[in-house]
Design an enzyme around this catalytic site. Sequence first.
Site, short mmCIF file in Angstrom:
data_model
loop_
_atom_site.label_atom_id
_atom_site.label_comp_id
_atom_site.label_asym_id
_atom_site.label_seq_id
_atom_site.Cartn_x
_atom_site.Cartn_y
_atom_site.Cartn_z
N ARG A 121 2.34 -0.50 -5.01
CA ARG A 121 2.21 -1.95 -4.89
C ARG A 121 1.42 -2.33 -3.65
NH1 ARG A 121 7.94 -1.47 -3.98
NH2 ARG A 121 7.84 -0.31 -5.89
N LEU A 176 5.89 6.78 -0.44
CA LEU A 176 4.64 7.51 -0.71
C LEU A 176 3.53 6.57 -0.24
CD1 LEU A 176 5.54 8.83 -4.24
CD2 LEU A 176 4.91 10.27 -2.31
N GLY A 198 0.83 -1.19 0.00
CA GLY A 198 0.00 0.00 0.00
C GLY A 198 0.87 1.24 0.00
N HIS A 199 1.85 1.24 -0.89
CA HIS A 199 2.75 2.39 -0.99
C HIS A 199 3.55 2.30 -2.29
CE1 HIS A 199 5.34 -0.61 1.23
NE2 HIS A 199 6.09 -0.31 0.19
N ALA A 200 4.22 3.40 -2.60
CA ALA A 200 5.21 3.41 -3.68
C ALA A 200 6.51 3.97 -3.10
CB ALA A 200 4.73 4.29 -4.84
#
Length: 175
Positions: free
Chosen positions: A119, A144, A72-74
Amino acid sequence: MTALPARRVPVPRPIPGYARPTGVDRCFEIDLQRFGDRRGDLVVAEVGRHLPFVVQRMYALVGVPEGAERGGHAHRALEQVMVVLSGGLDLVLDDGVTRKTLRVDDPTRAIYLRPMVWRELEAFAPNTVCMVLASEVYDEGDYLRDYEAFQEELSAWRGAAPRTSGVFAVRGDRP
Ligand code: TYD
């Protein structure tokens, strides 16, 4: 004095349907080397032959309970290679335009994750062991974690507003 032999990094194979025209946010599958005999399999990932960066860090996801979701981030700059050593998981990749889901369950097929790709990891099989090799040490400032912020930064990064497109359907995708 003899020079060290030059090492050739095999060209990674694009994940079907994921290649994008900009080329900046592609993710790839990398075939790792496997030595198998009656004693079992030995899988190798070596910098310069399979890994396109020098590994600075390893972390692993283990003991993930049924139904739990991770990621749940980049990342702004971090490169990673994911190897699911045991079990399997669904890897959702989203480059701001295309969102696709891959089933990752083969320890000889690593996934190269570029910067600026959102992702999510879900649908973990019981006893999954997911190892991640990373190009940098841990830096929370590289994350992020807010999808809107990711999209905004992505459009600034590309110098263009995000476009919308359909989701590619490839083998292994969920409908
Ligand atoms: P988190 O980012 O929530 O994991 P995931 O993205 O896999 O769901 O990380 C969980 C915790 O672990 C969080 O407190 C940050 C910490 N952490 C480190 O200290 N070092 C690391 O290399 C990683 C990946 C996480």
